[in-house]
Design a protein around this motif. Structure first.
Motif, PDB file in Angstrom:
ATOM      1  N   ALA A   1       8.397  11.100   1.205  1.00 51.24           N
ATOM      2  CA  ALA A   1       7.153  11.854   1.373  1.00 51.24           C
ATOM      3  C   ALA A   1       6.097  11.350   0.388  1.00 51.24           C
ATOM      4  N   SER A   2       4.828  11.608   0.707  1.00 49.48           N
ATOM      5  CA  SER A   2       3.757  11.128  -0.161  1.00 49.48           C
ATOM      6  C   SER A   2       3.821  11.769  -1.536  1.00 49.48           C
TER       7      SER A   2
ATOM      8  N   TYR B   1       0.831  -1.202   0.000  1.00 43.59           N
ATOM      9  CA  TYR B   1       0.000   0.000   0.000  1.00 43.59           C
ATOM     10  C   TYR B   1       0.871   1.258   0.000  1.00 43.59           C
ATOM     11  N   GLY B   2       0.325   2.315  -0.630  1.00 44.86           N
ATOM     12  CA  GLY B   2       1.057   3.562  -0.770  1.00 44.86           C
ATOM     13  C   GLY B   2       1.596   4.101   0.549  1.00 44.86           C
ATOM     14  N   PHE B   3       0.720   4.168   1.563  1.00 46.81           N
ATOM     15  CA  PHE B   3       1.156   4.776   2.822  1.00 46.81           C
ATOM     16  C   PHE B   3       2.166   3.899   3.550  1.00 46.81           C
ATOM     17  N   ASP B   4       2.028   2.579   3.372  1.00 48.73           N
ATOM     18  CA  ASP B   4       3.006   1.678   3.990  1.00 48.73           C
ATOM     19  C   ASP B   4       4.375   1.847   3.347  1.00 48.73           C
TER      20      ASP B   4
ATOM     21  N   MET C   1       5.514   4.615   2.187  1.00 52.66           N
ATOM     22  CA  MET C   1       6.087   5.827   2.789  1.00 52.66           C
ATOM     23  C   MET C   1       6.734   5.479   4.117  1.00 52.66           C
ATOM     24  N   ASP C   2       6.003   4.672   4.911  1.00 52.67           N
ATOM     25  CA  ASP C   2       6.541   4.301   6.213  1.00 52.67           C
ATOM     26  C   ASP C   2       7.867   3.568   6.049  1.00 52.67           C
TER      27      ASP C   2
END
Lengths: 895, 108
Positions: B34-35, B23-26, B28-29
């Protein structure tokens, strides 16, 4: 959903706001999935961050940062639309879709090309001839200085040497002045005798212009002196190339001109030319050799005006100041020397003005005409693009429904019109190139024409106009097409969208404007054509057909005595008269239409002597006794010269009709005597009156003219022979050559031309304007016809169902066709009314160009309007025919 | 576009997906990017066919009372490009200096 209202939290609201902003930014085509992805991620993140003990500060900042990333992402996606490969894709698509409609594309490209082509062509000519400064150093300070003759109202009279000397010595407005005289000389002493164009100038001439020698040097002040033993000459580049093959060793070589040894000291640069002078006639029409004036003290005279004076104003001296100073000098001279100066003053004309002044009005008219053509072309392009956009509204509606953004659509449509404009502009440049070549070939009388070519400025201008046209007219349909009533367009198949309201009105207005503009051009060219015909009908006072002419020059070294020269011409004419194929032959000193000129002042012996400066002036010609019959000039009274007028007989003179009318309005001039102040006063009896000859072409009113028998008083070494032939006059060139060769092989012949050639030369600039305007009118007519045809056939295709219904209800095919023609005719008549009003307003500009007609000439207007209506009705014919052949069943099923 | 060598951040994103972060946000983590960097990279990789996107099973999302998320998988093409990029980076690493020796001349 993430953006949904509860539960409210400031951070969540902020993030939702950012997402909303980003959503608006995201490209429409991917917006749905894009929002889903971001909402899901943010929601997921939010839940994780708020699990347990609520939202910690660090997590909140991270949430906001990530939401801001959505904006960046959306902007990035939007930017992808503008990547070069996307633009290339637009371009490919545009070209493909244009090629799918070759007729539409061809017509529109051709229309643009015609409009742009004639525009760029005329712009080139106008720019080079009128706007571009002369190719000299600081050309704005260069002037011509003339004497102005007040009683004769001649503002640019050649200058008496004494005046030139006084101006040069006693005025302070000029950096310097130089006198120019142009004549011809015999180049001899080499293997091949030749007549060359010679120009005498002061040593100050080249420095005034700021010209530098290509090879060698120019004249020194001490060489410009009669006492100087140096005889330097400078060669023109063209002459150097032609005669000496560009041989560098020619510098220092001695060549013989009119029997005088002269040393070549310099070569002029290739681009140098000074054939701008209004009185620039010599035998060859070229400027081959340049020599110093070298005025003798005796040349400083008030009598005999023959100099053309060019000068350079001092830095900061205005034209006005120079004018004032010279006028003051002139009035002093008039007081001091009333004998030669009464009635004379001074006139200063900027060189640029002098050079292009005469051509400017004609070129401005052509430029106006060409602007009209461009407007018509733009109107047509707009019309075609409008009809296309209507036809495409269905395609646009489908693409919008599938999520294409408005910007993308507008861009796509603009790309198409840009491609059309560029293709048209490119083709137009080719047209322009051809047009410029044609104009240069057609218009030998326009000054500086040889310098004309297509250049960067013109190319830029053309491309600019092409792009602007495309964008302006691409934009309106593009914006309109990109916001159609989606549902309607899908439902109706787009068929009716174009008929509604504004578009139809706009298209009709465009066509009406086109026709009206075309009419203005047709009327204008009609007026010029009629003027031309009037002038040709009027003629020049003798029959120019079957008439051959050639100039013969005797060198004063080979024929030093006047008697020898006279005998030579007697023998030559005699020999010619006996040649086969020759009906009549004779000779004259200044051939009509050739531009060469001699004049004199005179007075009538039985009247009071006029005051100084108010003597009447007449052209003067020396002729062989058979001149009148050879030329076919009518005898009005008395007799022309004959065998009895021998050299030792009393002096006699024949006058023309204008002289008789002006000086003997109610009396018989035969038997009166006139006097002329040539050296000793010559007194001669008038023995006859002959018809007027228009020496400078049909449109120049004849002046008083005196014919002298050449045996009685002729101090010239050259005359033109004229031959009336049975067949083609050009074939008589050989006859003249043979006759001259038999008498003396060393005598050169030049200007060997049929009289029709001189006539064509005299009419050249008028023919040039007339033909060019006529071509423009035809182009305009063609474009307007295409416009009418386009609109009418489009209207017919839009009204197919209506015609089907009418036919089904029993209307005849003829009625339907006539109805279409009627509706077309209505447009045309409105246009013609507007066009006539416009032409009435504009044709006044042609006042200086018409001859024998007024600028409101009914025939020209009627013929132009009638012709236009006829062509327009023909343009409606095919669409009307199609309307009558609509199949009612298919038309109704289509509904 | 397809023939252009991948940038370091793109390689990082591609590698993250290849190693199972979907997933996109994962991503980033995991990458710390940055997004605004990760998402354009994802979109580009998807457009050039190095990644493939799918939607999460709606039943899982419904169970967790949230909308279904979009996840990314690496394609065979993507794997190949990633391996080539890794080679290039290792090559680069060998040639890059490990300390300041030899850099004086240019920093002076």
């Amino acid at each position: 959903m993430f953006a949904a209202p509860p539960p409210r939290h400031p951070v969540r609201s902020l993030c939702a706001g950012l997402l909303r902003l980003a959503t608006r930014l995201a490209p429409a085509s991917e917006r749905r999935t894009w929002v889903r992805e971001w909402e899901a991620e943010l929601e997921h993140s939010w839940r994780r961050a708020t699990r347990g003990s609520g939202l910690r500060a660090g997590a909140a900042i991270e949430m906001i940062r990530r939401s801001a990333g959505a904006v960046v992402h959306a902007a990035w996606l939007r930017g992808q639309d503008w990547r070069p490969e996307m633009l290339m894709q637009d371009l490919r698509f545009a070209i493909r879709s244009l090629l799918k409609r070759p007729l539409f594309t061809g017509v529109i490209v051709l229309t643009i090309a015609l409009g742009i082509g004639v525009n760029a062509g005329i712009f080139s000519v106008l720019y080079h001839v009128v706007l571009e400064p002369l190719p000299f150093e600081h050309p704005e300070d260069l002037v011509m200085v003339w004497e102005r003759n007040i009683p004769r109202d001649n503002p640019t009279n050649v200058v008496a040497p004494a005046n030139f000397f006084v101006w040069r010595e006693e005025t302070s407005s000029f950096e310097d002045l130089a006198a120019v005289t142009w004549f011809s000389q015999a180049l001899s002493g080499t293997e091949e005798p030749e007549r060359v164009g010679a120009v005498a100038v002061n040593a100050s001439f080249f420095p005034i212009l700021g010209v530098r020698p290509y090879r060698g040097r120019f004249f020194l002040p001490e060489e410009d002196n009669a006492a100087s033993t140096e005889r330097p000459i400078v060669l023109s580049y063209a002459f150097w190339q032609r005669r000496y093959g560009g041989d560098e060793d020619v510098l220092g070589r001695v060549i013989q001109l009119n029997g005088v040894d002269r040393t070549v000291i310099g070569i002029l640069p290739p681009q140098f030319s000074f054939d701008y002078l209004p009185y620039a006639f010599n035998a060859t029409g070229t400027q081959d050799v340049w020599m110093p004036q070298g005025f003798e003290e005796a040349a400083r005279t008030w009598r005999g005006r023959y100099l053309q004076v060019v000068g350079r104003l001092k830095d900061g001296v205005s034209l006005e100041r120079a004018r004032t100073e010279l006028t003051t000098v002139a009035s002093r001279l008039e007081r001091e020397f009333p004998d030669g100066q009464a009635g004379w003053t001074v006139n200063i004309v900027p060189l640029q003005e002098q050079v292009v002044g005469d051509a400017r009005p004609a070129l401005l008219i052509l430029f106006g005409a060409v602007t009209l053509v461009l407007l018509i072309a733009c109107g047509n392009v707009a019309n075609l693009l409008l009809s296309r956009s209507t036809a495409r509204s269905q395609e646009v509606a489908v693409r919008t429904a599938l999520g294409a953004s408005r910007l993308r659509l507008v861009r796509q449509l603009l790309t198409e019109s840009g491609v059309l404009s560029l293709a048209g502009g490119g083709l137009g440049l080719l047209f322009a190139l051809g047009l410029v070549k044609a104009l240069v070939a057609l218009g030998p009388d326009v000054p500086r024409l040889a310098e004309v070519g297509l250049d960067g400025a013109v190319v830029a201008f053309t491309l600019g106009v092409a792009l602007l046209t495309g964008f302006v007219f691409g934009l309106a349909p593009a914006v309109r097409a990109s916001r159609p009533d989606l549902v309607d367009s899908l439902k109706e198949g787009g068929a009716r969208a174009g008929r509604t309201g504004s578009v139809l009105r706009a298209r009709n207005a465009l066509v009406v404007t086109e026709i009206a503009l075309a009419l203005v051009l047709l009327v204008g060219s009609g007026l010029l054509i009629r003027s031309f015909a009037n002038l040709m009908d009027l003629g020049v006072g003798f029959d120019t057909e079957h008439l051959m002419s050639a100039e013969v020059a005797l060198s004063s070294r080979a024929y030093p005595e006047q008697a020898e020269r006279l005998q030579f011409f007697e023998d030559l004419v005699d020999r010619l008269q006996r040649s086969p194929g020759v009906v009549a032959a004779s000779a004259i000193t200044n051939l009509p239409l050739s531009g060469s000129q001699t004049g004199t002042s005179f007075w009538l012996n039985d009247r009071a002597l006029p005051a100084e400066g108010e003597f009447p002036v007449a052209d003067i010609r020396w002729v062989h006794r058979d001149y009148r019959t050879t030329m076919g000039i009518p005898l009005i009274r008395g007799r022309f010269f004959d065998e009895t007028d021998r050299a030792d007989a009393p002096l006699r003179v024949v006058i023309n009709e204008t002289t008789a009318r002006q000086f003997f309005p109610n009396a018989d001039p035969i038997g009166r005597t006139i006097s002329m102040p040539w050296g000793d006063t010559l007194v001669a009896e008038i023995i006859g009156v002959v018809g007027d000859v228009r020496h400078n072409g049909p449109e120049v009113e004849p002046r008083p003219k005196l014919y002298w028998h050449h045996l009685q008083w002729q101090d010239r070494a050259n005359m033109s022979v004229v031959l009336r032939t049975e067949g083609d006059p050009a074939a008589a060139a050989g006859t003249i050559r043979a006759a001259v060769r038999e008498l003396d092989p060393a005598v050169p012949l030049y200007n060997v031309h049929p009289m029709t050639y001189w006539m064509a030369e005299a009419m050249a600039s008028r023919r040039f304007t007339m033909l060019t305007l006529a071509v423009f009118a035809l182009v305009a007519l063609t474009l307007a016809t295409i416009g009418v045809y386009g609109v009418m056939s489009y209207n017919v295709s839009q009204r197919t169902q209506e015609f089907g219904v009418r036919l089904a209800l029993g209307a005849g095919r003829r009625d339907v066709a006539l109805q279409v023609i009627r509706s077309g005719l209505k447009l045309v008549l409105v246009a013609v009314a507007i066009g006539v009003a416009g032409a009435l307003a504009v044709s006044r500009l042609l006042r200086g160009f018409v001859y024998g007609v007024t600028t409101r000439d009914l025939t020209s207007f009627a013929v132009a309007a009638g012709f236009l209506i006829l062509v327009a009705v023909l343009a409606c014919w095919w669409p009307a025919h199609r309307a009558g052949r609509v199949d009612p069943i298919r038309a109704l099923r289509f509904e | 576009m397809a023939r252009r060598t991948l940038g370091i951040t793109t390689v990082q994103v591609l590698h993250a997906v290849a190693s199972g972060t979907r997933y996109g946000f994962d991503i980033m983590d995991q990458t710390g990017l940055a997004s605004g960097t990760v998402y354009p990279a994802l979109s580009r990789l998807e457009r050039t066919g190095l990644l493939r996107a799918k939607w999460e099973d709606p039943r899982i999302a419904r169970d967790e009372k949230r909308p279904p998320r979009k996840y990314y998988q690496i394609t065979p093409d993507g794997k190949e490009r990633l391996l080539r990029a890794a080679e290039r980076i290792r090559e680069l690493e060998r040639t890059l200096p490990r300390d300041a020796t030899g850099l004086e001349a240019s920093t002076a």
